[in-house]
Design an enzyme around this catalytic site. Structure first.
Site, PDB file in Angstrom:
ATOM      1  N   GLU A   1       6.371 -15.863 -10.836  1.00  0.00           N
ATOM      2  CA  GLU A   1       5.712 -14.573 -10.644  1.00  0.00           C
ATOM      3  C   GLU A   1       5.432 -13.834 -11.948  1.00  0.00           C
ATOM      4  O   GLU A   1       4.507 -13.029 -12.003  1.00  0.00           O
ATOM      5  CB  GLU A   1       6.455 -13.691  -9.628  1.00  0.00           C
ATOM      6  CG  GLU A   1       7.856 -13.318  -9.987  1.00  0.00           C
ATOM      7  CD  GLU A   1       8.608 -12.610  -8.850  1.00  0.00           C
ATOM      8  OE1 GLU A   1       7.981 -12.080  -7.930  1.00  0.00           O
ATOM      9  OE2 GLU A   1       9.847 -12.598  -8.909  1.00  0.00           O
TER      10      GLU A   1
ATOM     11  N   ASN B   1      -1.735   1.773   6.074  1.00  0.00           N
ATOM     12  CA  ASN B   1      -0.839   0.780   5.482  1.00  0.00           C
ATOM     13  C   ASN B   1      -0.495  -0.225   6.576  1.00  0.00           C
ATOM     14  O   ASN B   1      -0.113   0.173   7.662  1.00  0.00           O
ATOM     15  CB  ASN B   1       0.422   1.545   5.029  1.00  0.00           C
ATOM     16  CG  ASN B   1       1.413   0.656   4.338  1.00  0.00           C
ATOM     17  OD1 ASN B   1       1.168  -0.533   4.161  1.00  0.00           O
ATOM     18  ND2 ASN B   1       2.527   1.228   3.948  1.00  0.00           N
ATOM     19  N   GLY B   2      -0.657  -1.526   6.301  1.00  0.00           N
ATOM     20  CA  GLY B   2      -0.337  -2.547   7.302  1.00  0.00           C
ATOM     21  C   GLY B   2      -1.600  -3.200   7.829  1.00  0.00           C
ATOM     22  O   GLY B   2      -2.678  -3.064   7.243  1.00  0.00           O
TER      23      GLY B   2
ATOM     24  N   CYS C   1       0.836  -1.178   0.000  1.00  0.00           N
ATOM     25  CA  CYS C   1       0.000   0.000   0.000  1.00  0.00           C
ATOM     26  C   CYS C   1       0.883   1.244   0.000  1.00  0.00           C
ATOM     27  O   CYS C   1       1.912   1.279   0.647  1.00  0.00           O
ATOM     28  CB  CYS C   1      -0.944   0.096   1.191  1.00  0.00           C
ATOM     29  SG  CYS C   1      -2.036  -1.312   1.358  1.00  0.00           S
TER      30      CYS C   1
ATOM     31  N   LYS D   1      11.275 -16.384 -10.323  1.00  0.00           N
ATOM     32  CA  LYS D   1      11.095 -15.449 -11.459  1.00  0.00           C
ATOM     33  C   LYS D   1      10.044 -15.982 -12.428  1.00  0.00           C
ATOM     34  O   LYS D   1       9.182 -15.239 -12.895  1.00  0.00           O
ATOM     35  CB  LYS D   1      12.399 -15.255 -12.246  1.00  0.00           C
ATOM     36  CG  LYS D   1      13.431 -14.303 -11.728  1.00  0.00           C
ATOM     37  CD  LYS D   1      13.045 -12.874 -11.616  1.00  0.00           C
ATOM     38  CE  LYS D   1      12.416 -12.478 -10.345  1.00  0.00           C
ATOM     39  NZ  LYS D   1      12.947 -12.506  -9.076  1.00  0.00           N
TER      40      LYS D   1
ATOM     41  N   LYS E   1       5.501  -5.242  -4.522  1.00  0.00           N
ATOM     42  CA  LYS E   1       6.957  -5.118  -4.470  1.00  0.00           C
ATOM     43  C   LYS E   1       7.469  -5.072  -3.033  1.00  0.00           C
ATOM     44  O   LYS E   1       8.472  -5.659  -2.696  1.00  0.00           O
ATOM     45  CB  LYS E   1       7.355  -3.837  -5.201  1.00  0.00           C
ATOM     46  CG  LYS E   1       8.837  -3.568  -5.207  1.00  0.00           C
ATOM     47  CD  LYS E   1       9.426  -3.989  -6.507  1.00  0.00           C
ATOM     48  CE  LYS E   1      10.916  -3.942  -6.541  1.00  0.00           C
ATOM     49  NZ  LYS E   1      11.459  -5.241  -6.960  1.00  0.00           N
TER      50      LYS E   1
ATOM     51  N   TRP F   1      -3.080  -2.680  -1.575  1.00  0.00           N
ATOM     52  CA  TRP F   1      -2.843  -4.120  -1.748  1.00  0.00           C
ATOM     53  C   TRP F   1      -3.691  -4.770  -0.670  1.00  0.00           C
ATOM     54  O   TRP F   1      -3.400  -4.643   0.517  1.00  0.00           O
ATOM     55  CB  TRP F   1      -1.363  -4.432  -1.553  1.00  0.00           C
ATOM     56  CG  TRP F   1      -1.000  -5.840  -1.884  1.00  0.00           C
ATOM     57  CD1 TRP F   1      -0.669  -6.347  -3.102  1.00  0.00           C
ATOM     58  CD2 TRP F   1      -0.927  -6.945  -0.971  1.00  0.00           C
ATOM     59  NE1 TRP F   1      -0.397  -7.686  -2.999  1.00  0.00           N
ATOM     60  CE2 TRP F   1      -0.548  -8.079  -1.713  1.00  0.00           C
ATOM     61  CE3 TRP F   1      -1.141  -7.096   0.405  1.00  0.00           C
ATOM     62  CZ2 TRP F   1      -0.379  -9.338  -1.137  1.00  0.00           C
ATOM     63  CZ3 TRP F   1      -0.983  -8.346   0.970  1.00  0.00           C
ATOM     64  CH2 TRP F   1      -0.597  -9.442   0.199  1.00  0.00           C
TER      65      TRP F   1
ATOM     66  N   HIS G   1      15.160 -37.989  -5.559  1.00  0.00           N
ATOM     67  CA  HIS G   1      14.417 -38.238  -4.320  1.00  0.00           C
ATOM     68  C   HIS G   1      12.960 -37.814  -4.431  1.00  0.00           C
ATOM     69  O   HIS G   1      12.310 -37.584  -3.413  1.00  0.00           O
ATOM     70  CB  HIS G   1      15.093 -37.521  -3.151  1.00  0.00           C
ATOM     71  CG  HIS G   1      16.472 -38.027  -2.861  1.00  0.00           C
ATOM     72  ND1 HIS G   1      16.717 -39.312  -2.433  1.00  0.00           N
ATOM     73  CD2 HIS G   1      17.687 -37.442  -2.988  1.00  0.00           C
ATOM     74  CE1 HIS G   1      18.023 -39.496  -2.283  1.00  0.00           C
ATOM     75  NE2 HIS G   1      18.631 -38.359  -2.622  1.00  0.00           N
TER      76      HIS G   1
ATOM     77  N   ARG H   1       3.799  -0.588  -4.797  1.00  0.00           N
ATOM     78  CA  ARG H   1       3.490  -1.029  -3.429  1.00  0.00           C
ATOM     79  C   ARG H   1       2.137  -1.706  -3.329  1.00  0.00           C
ATOM     80  O   ARG H   1       1.825  -2.333  -2.328  1.00  0.00           O
ATOM     81  CB  ARG H   1       3.511   0.167  -2.472  1.00  0.00           C
ATOM     82  CG  ARG H   1       4.861   0.812  -2.337  1.00  0.00           C
ATOM     83  CD  ARG H   1       4.792   1.969  -1.391  1.00  0.00           C
ATOM     84  NE  ARG H   1       4.697   1.526  -0.022  1.00  0.00           N
ATOM     85  CZ  ARG H   1       5.722   1.407   0.807  1.00  0.00           C
ATOM     86  NH1 ARG H   1       6.920   1.706   0.397  1.00  0.00           N
ATOM     87  NH2 ARG H   1       5.561   0.996   2.040  1.00  0.00           N
TER      88      ARG H   1
ATOM     89  N   GLU I   1      15.727 -19.339  -7.173  1.00  0.00           N
ATOM     90  CA  GLU I   1      15.404 -17.968  -7.579  1.00  0.00           C
ATOM     91  C   GLU I   1      14.852 -17.955  -9.009  1.00  0.00           C
ATOM     92  O   GLU I   1      13.912 -17.229  -9.323  1.00  0.00           O
ATOM     93  CB  GLU I   1      16.646 -17.071  -7.433  1.00  0.00           C
ATOM     94  CG  GLU I   1      16.622 -15.744  -8.165  1.00  0.00           C
ATOM     95  CD  GLU I   1      15.417 -14.859  -7.861  1.00  0.00           C
ATOM     96  OE1 GLU I   1      14.668 -15.142  -6.915  1.00  0.00           O
ATOM     97  OE2 GLU I   1      15.196 -13.892  -8.617  1.00  0.00           O
TER      98      GLU I   1
HETATM   99  C1  G6P Z   1       8.672  -9.186  -2.614  1.00  0.00           C
HETATM  100  C2  G6P Z   1       9.254  -8.827  -3.947  1.00  0.00           C
HETATM  101  C3  G6P Z   1      10.538  -9.605  -4.175  1.00  0.00           C
HETATM  102  C4  G6P Z   1      11.511  -9.374  -3.045  1.00  0.00           C
HETATM  103  C5  G6P Z   1      10.888  -9.640  -1.682  1.00  0.00           C
HETATM  104  C6  G6P Z   1      11.762  -9.103  -0.578  1.00  0.00           C
HETATM  105  O1  G6P Z   1       8.238 -10.508  -2.615  1.00  0.00           O
HETATM  106  O2  G6P Z   1       8.351  -9.104  -4.981  1.00  0.00           O
HETATM  107  O3  G6P Z   1      11.109  -9.207  -5.389  1.00  0.00           O
HETATM  108  O4  G6P Z   1      12.605 -10.202  -3.199  1.00  0.00           O
HETATM  109  O5  G6P Z   1       9.631  -8.987  -1.576  1.00  0.00           O
HETATM  110  O6  G6P Z   1      11.835  -7.713  -0.720  1.00  0.00           O
HETATM  111  P1  G6P Z   1      13.032  -6.805  -0.277  1.00  0.00           P
HETATM  112  O7  G6P Z   1      12.592  -5.421  -0.626  1.00  0.00           O
HETATM  113  O8  G6P Z   1      13.190  -7.014   1.202  1.00  0.00           O
HETATM  114  O9  G6P Z   1      14.235  -7.232  -1.029  1.00  0.00           O
END
Ligand code: G6P
Length: 601
Positions: free
Chosen positions: A486, A104-105, A2, A483, A596, A78, A502, A29, A479
Site C-alpha cells: 500500500e 456516504n456508502g 467518504c 504495508k 482509511k 472515495w 510449495h 476517509r 501484514e
Molecule cells: C483499511 C485500512 C487498513 C485497515 C482496514 C480495516 O483497509 O487502510 O489500515 O486495517 O481498513 O480497518 P479498521 O478501521 O476496521 O481497522
C-alpha cells in the site's frame, strides 16, 4: 469511506470555512474529489467542486468563490458509483438545483430506483447513485411534503449501508438519514449545529454530540428559526425519538503532523508510547473480558485488512499463551461461520475505525445468532463500539495515515494482554508488554531509521518482495506485505515459511528480496532453514531478528520480545515501507485507490 461535514449556524458565521476545515480532518476517509455548497446571507447558493485532495484546498480561494454564509454542506469522496470527476463529486442536485445531497456508502438497488425517475423525465447529470436521492426528494416535495418527510420516504427505499444529508437551499432546512453508515450531530453554542460522519469533523468546535442511530434521521430547522435543537425520527415509522446530548471525552489525538513530514512516520514514531497506552486498562475490565473468553463456547476473533492479520496473529497468541482455541476470521468471510454461532459464542471484533462495513456486517451475523460481541476499537463513539456488548479502547490516538501502524501494534498488545489474562497471568503479560514498550522506545531512534533507509535504497527498484514467517509471525509476514504494497506499490507477498517450497520458491531468482521474520521461538530453526532455501537460489535475505546470522544479507535487529515478537517485528517493516514510498515518489499517507475507513463492501 467518504466524509461528510455540514454546518448550520446563525448570523455572521463563516460556514464554508468551517466545513472546509472539518473536511480536511476527514480527508483520510476519501480523497478522490471534494465539494462544498453554501448559502449566503442573501440566500445565494454557490457550489465549488474539485478533483483531488481537499488537503490542498486554499481557504482564501474557497472563501472567494463561496463567500461566507450560515449554512454549508461538504463532502470528500472515495469513488464508488461513477468515475473521479467534478461532475460526480458531491453535493449532487435535483433538476431544479434546489436540493443539495451528500452521501456516504452505496445504494444497492440503484438501477431499480433510477429507472422510474428517468421515465418520469428527471435529468441526471452525474453517474453517481447519490443523485437519485435528490430527484426523489424533489418529487416528494413537489407533492407538498416537507424536506424531512421527503428525505424519510427516500431513505426507506434505499438498500445497502449508507448515510446522506439533504439541504433545502431555499429554506436552509436540513435532513440527515443514517442507514448503517455513521452520522453524528455536533451541538455548538449559540445555536451552531454540525453534522459529520466522524466527530473529528467538528471536534475543534464542540464536544457535545447527539448520535443518530441506524435507521434514524435528524432534522434541523432553517437558520432563522428560534429553536435550534435538532429533532430525531425513526425512518421506518416517522415516530419521534428522544436523544441525549453526550459530551465526548475523546480528544481524537493530536491531528497535526507534529513537525513530521507525514502522518505515517509520525504515527510509526508514536509507537514509543502507544504500546504502553494500549495496555493501560482497568484490570477488572481485562479480567472480565478474559473470563468471557475462557467461558465462551466458541470464540471468533474478526477484523478486516491489517486488523484481520492481527486477528490471525491473535489465534496463535491465545493458543501459545493461554492454550485456548480461538478462531480467527476475515470479516468479509465471517458469514460462512454462521452455522457455528450460538448464544454461547463470543466474537472479538478488532478495528481501528470501528466503521469498517465488513466488520459491522459480521457483527450483525453474530448478533442474529445471539452471540456476545467484545470489540477492541480505537475510535470512541464509533458504530462498532456502540453496537458491541463490551469494548476495550486501543488508546492509540487518532490514526490518520491510511496504512495502519500504531493501531496495529496497539491491537497486538491488547490481544497479547488478553491472552495472558485468559491464562490467569495478567501480571506477567503486563510486565512483558511494558518491557516491550520500553524496548520499542529505544529502538525507534534516528540511527535505526537510517539503517532502514539504507535498505530502502537497495530495495527501491525491486519488482517483488517476499516476506516469510512462522507461527505467530506468519500473519505478521502477511501484514508486512500489506504495508509494502500500500505504501510503495511494490508487489509484495507474505506467507508461511513452510509454504515456500510449495510454489513461491519458483519465483525466487538472483537478487529477489525476501524478508524473514525470525523470532527467538520454537519456529526459529525452521524459519532459518527457509531463509537458507532462498539464499541458496540467489535471493537477497533480509533478517528481522534479535540476532544476526550468516544467512542474512541485511540484518534489522529487533529486541528479543518473547510472545510480543509480532509487535517488534512489524515496526522495522513499517519504517521500510515509509522510506520506500518516499524514494519511489509516492505520498505515504494517501495510497492510490485506498481509504482509511472502508464503509463499502
Ligand atoms: C483499511 C485500512 C487498513 C485497515 C482496514 C480495516 O483497509 O487502510 O489500515 O486495517 O481498513 O480497518 P479498521 O478501521 O476496521 O481497522
Amino acid at each position: 469511506m467518504c466524509g461528510i461535514v455540514v454546518y448550520s449556524g446563525r448570523g455572521r458565521d463563516d460556514a464554508p470555512a468551517l466545513v472546509l476545515e472539518g473536511l480536511k480532518k476527514l480527508e483520510y476517509r476519501g480523497y478522490d474529489s471534494w465539494g462544498i455548497t453554501s448559502v449566503d446571507r442573501k440566500g445565494r447558493v454557490s457550489t465549488l467542486k474539485r478533483v483531488g485532495k481537499i488537503g490542498g484546498a486554499d481557504p482564501r480561494s474557497v472563501r472567494k468563490l463561496l463567500g461566507s454564509g450560515s449554512v454549508a454542506v461538504g463532502h470528500t469522496r472515495w469513488a464508488t458509483h461513477g468515475g473521479i470527476s467534478e461532475r460526480n463529486a458531491h453535493p449532487q442536485f435535483d433538476c431544479a438545483g434546489r436540493i443539495a445531497v451528500v452521501h456516504n456508502g452505496i445504494i444497492e438497488n440503484y438501477q431499480e430506483l433510477k429507472a422510474p425517475l428517468v421515465a418520469r423525465g428527471h435529468r441526471f447529470t452525474s453517474e453517481t447513485d447519490t443523485e437519485l436521492i435528490t430527484h426523489y426528494i424533489e418529487e416528494y416535495m413537489g407533492k407538498g411534503l416537507s424536506l424531512q418527510e421527503a428525505a424519510r420516504l427516500v431513505a426507506r427505499r434505499l438498500k445497502g449501508r449508507s448515510a446522506f444529508v439533504a439541504v433545502d437551499t431555499r429554506s436552509c432546512r436540513i435532513a440527515a438519514a443514517r442507514l448503517g453508515a455513521p452520522l453524528i450531530v455536533g451541538v455548538g453554542d449559540k445555536g451552531r449545529l454540525f453534522i459529520s460522519s466522524d466527530v473529528s469533523g467538528f471536534l475543534d468546535h464542540t464536544k457535545r454530540v447527539m448520535y443518530i442511530d441506524d435507521n434514524e434521521m435528524a432534522a434541523l430547522s432553517g437558520s432563522g428559526d428560534r429553536s435550534r435543537m435538532p429533532s430525531f425520527f425513526e425512518i421506518g415509522s416517522g415516530k419521534r425519538v428522544r436523544k441525549r446530548i453526550i459530551t465526548v471525552g475523546w480528544k481524537g489525538g493530536t491531528e497535526s503532523k507534529s513537525g513530521y513530514e507525514h502522518f505515517l512516520i509520525k504515527e510509526i514514531m508514536e509507537q514509543k508510547r502507544t504500546i504502553a497506552q494500549a495496555i493501560n486498562q482497568d484490570d477488572w475490565r481485562i479480567r472480565q473480558a478474559a473470563g468471557r473468553i475462557r467461558n465462551a463456547f466458541g470464540v471468533f476473533i474478526v477484523g478486516a485488512g491489517t486488523a484481520g492479520r492481527v486477528c490471525a496473529a491473535g489465534e496463535y497468541l491465545f493458543s501459545d499463551i493461554a492454550r485456548k482455541h480461538v478462531n480467527s476470521a476475515v470479516a468479509s468471510e465471517f458469514a460462512s461461520y454462521r452455522h457455528y454461532l450460538t448464544r454461547k459464542t463470543l466474537m472479538i471484533a478488532v478495528s481501528q475505525s470501528g466503521e469498517t462495513v465488513d466488520l459491522l456486517d459480521a457483527i450483525d451475523v453474530a448478533k442474529s445468532k445471539g452471540a456476545r460481541v467484545l470489540s477492541l476499537v480505537n475510535v470512541f463513539g464509533s458504530t462498532l463500539m456502540r453496537a458491541s456488548d463490551d469494548y476495550l479502547m486501543l488508546n492509540a490516538g487518532a490514526e490518520k495515515a491510511v496504512a495502519s501502524t500504531k493501531a496495529t501494534t496497539a491491537q497486538l498488545s491488547l490481544l497479547t494482554l488478553l491472552a495472558y489474562a485468559t491464562a490467569g497471568r495478567l501480571k506477567d503479560g503486563k510486565r512483558l508488554l511494558l518491557d516491550t514498550a520500553a524496548q520499542v522506545n529505544d529502538m525507534l531512534n534516528p540511527r535505526y531509521e537510517d539503517r532502514i533507509k539504507r535498505l530502502a535504497r537497495k530495495l527501491k527498484g525491486q519488482k517483488d518482495i517476499f516476506v516469510i514467517g512462522r507461527g505467530v509471525n506468519y500473519p505478521m509476514a502477511e501484514e508486512a506485505a500489506i504495508k509494502l504494497q500500500e505504501t510503495s506499490y511494490i508487489h509484495a507477498h507474505g506467507f508461511a515459511g513452510g509454504e515456500l517450497k510449495h510454489g513461491p520458491l519458483a519465483l525466487v531468482r538472483k537478487g529477489s528480496a525476501c524478508i524473514v521474520m525470525a523470532a527467538n521461538d520454537d519456529s526459529k530453526r525452521e524459519i532459518m532453514g527457509n531463509a537458507m532455501e532462498v539464499r541458496a537460489r540467489g535471493g537477497y535475505v533480509i533478517g528481522v531478528a534479535p540476532e544476526n546470522s550468516d544467512v542474512f544479507d541485511y540484518w534489522l535487529k529487533v529486541p528479543d520480545a518473547g510472545s510480543a515478537s509480532p509487535i517488534v517485528n512489524i515496526i522495522p517493516v513499517q519504517i521500510l515501507a515509509y522510506h520506500l514510498a518516499l524514494l519511489r515518489g509516492i505520498n505515504p499517507d494517501y495510497p492510490r485507490n485506498l481509504a482509511k475507513s472502508v464503509t463499502v463492501k
